[in-house]
Design an enzyme around this catalytic site. Structure first.
Site, PDB file in Angstrom:
ATOM      1  N   LYS A 173     -14.837   4.221  -6.304  1.00  0.00           N
ATOM      2  CA  LYS A 173     -13.888   3.722  -7.261  1.00  0.00           C
ATOM      3  C   LYS A 173     -12.720   2.314  -5.990  1.00  0.00           C
ATOM      4  O   LYS A 173     -12.367   3.108  -5.636  1.00  0.00           O
ATOM      5  CB  LYS A 173     -12.563   4.877  -7.896  1.00  0.00           C
ATOM      6  CG  LYS A 173     -12.401   3.401  -8.617  1.00  0.00           C
ATOM      7  CD  LYS A 173     -11.061   4.453 -10.146  1.00  0.00           C
ATOM      8  CE  LYS A 173     -10.113   4.070  -8.708  1.00  0.00           C
ATOM      9  NZ  LYS A 173      -9.242   2.189  -9.231  1.00  0.00           N
ATOM     10  N   CYS A 282      -0.829   0.930   6.431  1.00  0.00           N
ATOM     11  CA  CYS A 282      -0.446   2.169   6.679  1.00  0.00           C
ATOM     12  C   CYS A 282       0.410   2.497   7.747  1.00  0.00           C
ATOM     13  O   CYS A 282       0.930   3.049   7.774  1.00  0.00           O
ATOM     14  CB  CYS A 282      -0.970   3.588   5.753  1.00  0.00           C
ATOM     15  SG  CYS A 282      -2.625   3.357   6.673  1.00  0.00           S
ATOM     16  N   GLU A 383       8.289   5.343   1.892  1.00  0.00           N
ATOM     17  CA  GLU A 383       7.553   4.471   2.692  1.00  0.00           C
ATOM     18  C   GLU A 383       7.555   4.034   1.561  1.00  0.00           C
ATOM     19  O   GLU A 383       7.587   3.463   0.795  1.00  0.00           O
ATOM     20  CB  GLU A 383       6.227   4.989   2.353  1.00  0.00           C
ATOM     21  CG  GLU A 383       4.872   3.694   2.867  1.00  0.00           C
ATOM     22  CD  GLU A 383       3.338   4.717   2.518  1.00  0.00           C
ATOM     23  OE1 GLU A 383       2.652   4.441   3.451  1.00  0.00           O
ATOM     24  OE2 GLU A 383       3.122   5.393   1.371  1.00  0.00           O
TER      25      GLU A 383
END
Length: 480
Positions: A173, A282, A383
């Site tokens: 996915k 990231c 984050e």
């Protein structure tokens, strides 16, 4: 354009016929729809994968290698098509997609086309006992791969390539925010001759489609890249089912700059490591710690260079910052500027939404630098995943190390110094999965990739990924 699921080598509508809108971040307009798949679609994908597994797992390594190489060649041959699709779907500059995202997707398949022919297991002779032990590494079966929106095809293929190279079949996915290049990958796999059912791609929301993959009783391994909160949710479902888990999660990476560094090289790289892909990587260095003796000089030079970055439509030449991936993400970024100001942070540059003439409804934001005085503030601990970095001075090596480690994440760090002793000490003492010294984002696909603490569990890349996607079985033979 309406996207369909790719199941058993065919493009099919979702079972319930439900679709969700797909937005173009550059102008904020709907330009297509994707399936809002449910557990029924995941079950169909699983059944196709299960049916394909016996033959694919027994296909020779040479055949698997040739098919993966063909996929790599086709990705390279469709560079412009895929880069345009990635840019339109994600908002990143098309130049970035052409230079990084699509070539890396091709490299992922080519690397594992070669790696699987070199992947070996161990044998141990028990001298004096007349016995020999050897280890088989067998594919797991049907595995689930779930990838994020920031590097859509790049990270989608990073999971799929080793999984199918090792002989598994996949239910995958992509992010519902950036589904287009995954859809195009289905066409490429068919053209390359990948047998039906080896790769199945189901589109939809993480809370429905993704959860159905994770919770499926016969999908026995999950490789996921995304947010830490989602990773924790996956672990709660998968752990009691004894599934193998590889979770590559969030980061709040320190960029530690000492006065003895190569200053010009550091400055140029730090601008890139702060704002590449709109800061939506990231591995971006979002917490910049600078030795006190060069802090004021760095602050002045860094802000000057950041102000020169051009924000614009992703298709335009000579732009540095494209659109953020979604309206919701833009609103999140804006909220963190307010949080920073409320906590006493000083906005040194940026901090505002950008309006691009002709694309007034697009999701654009200025690259933003915030000066902070306390590492415990939310903008240093949470984050943000956007074009926002903080800067803060330090005095000693011990303070820099403490600041770098004082966060729940542990994905990567960048260290700028020409002191060998410091390099070795920091590399060992940083609670980090990846340390770059005097560089950033220099990747060798043979090396293990992943983080510590809330940045995830497991490692991807190289033989680590092939080990994850196989089960070791020891065989002991006694002889006279």
């Amino acid at each position: 354009m309406n996207i369909k699921n790719y199941i058993n080598g065919e493009f099919v509508d979702p079972v319930l016929g439900n679709y969700i809108d797909n937005y173009n971040p550059s102008n904020g307009e709907v330009y297509g729809q994707i399936p809002n798949s449910t557990s029924e679609d995941v079950e169909k994908a699983y059944e196709a994968a299960e049916k394909a597994f016996p033959n694919w797992s027994n296909t020779t390594l040479e055949t698997r290698s040739k098919i993966l190489s063909k996929i790599a060649d086709l990705i390279e041959g469709k560079l412009h098509l895929l880069a345009e699709a990635e840019s339109k779907d994600n908002g990143k500059p098309i130049s970035l997609a052409k230079a990084i995202d699509i070539p890396r997707a091709a490299a992922n398949f080519q690397f594992y086309a070669n790696a699987i022919t070199q992947f070996s297991s161990e044998a141990h002779e028990s001298i004096g006992l007349n016995a020999v032990n050897f280890t088989l590494r067998q594919p797991i079966g049907v595995v689930g791969c779930i990838s994020p929106w920031n590097l859509p095809l790049y990270l989608f293929t990073w999971k799929i390539a080793p999984a199918i190279a090792a002989g598994n079949c996949v239910v995958a996915k992509p992010s519902e925010i950036t589904p287009m290049t995954a859809f195009l990958l289905g066409e490429i796999c068919t053209e390359a001759g990948l047998p039906n059912g080896v790769l199945n791609i189901v589109h939809g929301l993480g809370t429905t489609t993704g959860q159905a993959i994770v919770a499926h009783p016969n999908i026995t391994a999950i490789s996921f890249t995304g947010g830490t909160k989602t990773g924790a949710s996956i672990a709660r479902i998968a752990a009691p089912m004894f599934k193998k888990l590889s979770l590559e999660l969030g980061g709040k990476n320190p960029n530690i700059i000492f006065a003895d560094c190569d200053y010009d090289k550091m400055l140029e790289t730090t601008v890139r490591s702060s704002f590449a892909n709109q800061g939506q990587i990231c591995l971006c260095g979002s917490r910049i710690f600078v030795e006190e003796k060069i802090y004021e000089k760095f602050k002045k030079d860094f802000i000057k260079n950041v102000k020169q970055l051009k924000v614009g439509h992703p298709s335009k030449r000579n732009i540095d910052i494209g659109a953020l991936v979604s309206k919701e993400h833009l609103e999140k970024i804006e909220s963190y500027v307010e949080i920073a100001e409320d906590e006493g942070g000083r906005i040194l540059c940026g901090g505002l939404e950008v309006t691009i003439p002709g694309y007034e409804n697009g999701y654009y934001f200025q690259p933003t630098v915030i000066e902070v005085t306390d590492n415990s503030c939310r903008v240093n601990q949470e984050e943000i995943f956007g074009p926002i970095v903080t800067i803060m001075p330090f005095k000693t090596d011990e303070e820099a190390l403490q600041l770098a480690n004082d966060v729940k994440y542990g994905l990567s760090a960048t260290l700028w110094t020409n002191n060998l002793n410091r390099t070795m000490q920091f590399s060992k003492q940083l609670h980090i999965g990846i340390v770059w010294v005097n560089t950033w984002m220099l990747r060798d696909l043979r090396t293990p990739f992943g983080g510590q603490k809330a940045s995830g569990i497991g490692r991807e890349g190289g033989f680590e990924a092939l080990r994850f996607f196989t089960e070791p079985k020891n065989i002991c033979i006694k002889y006279e």
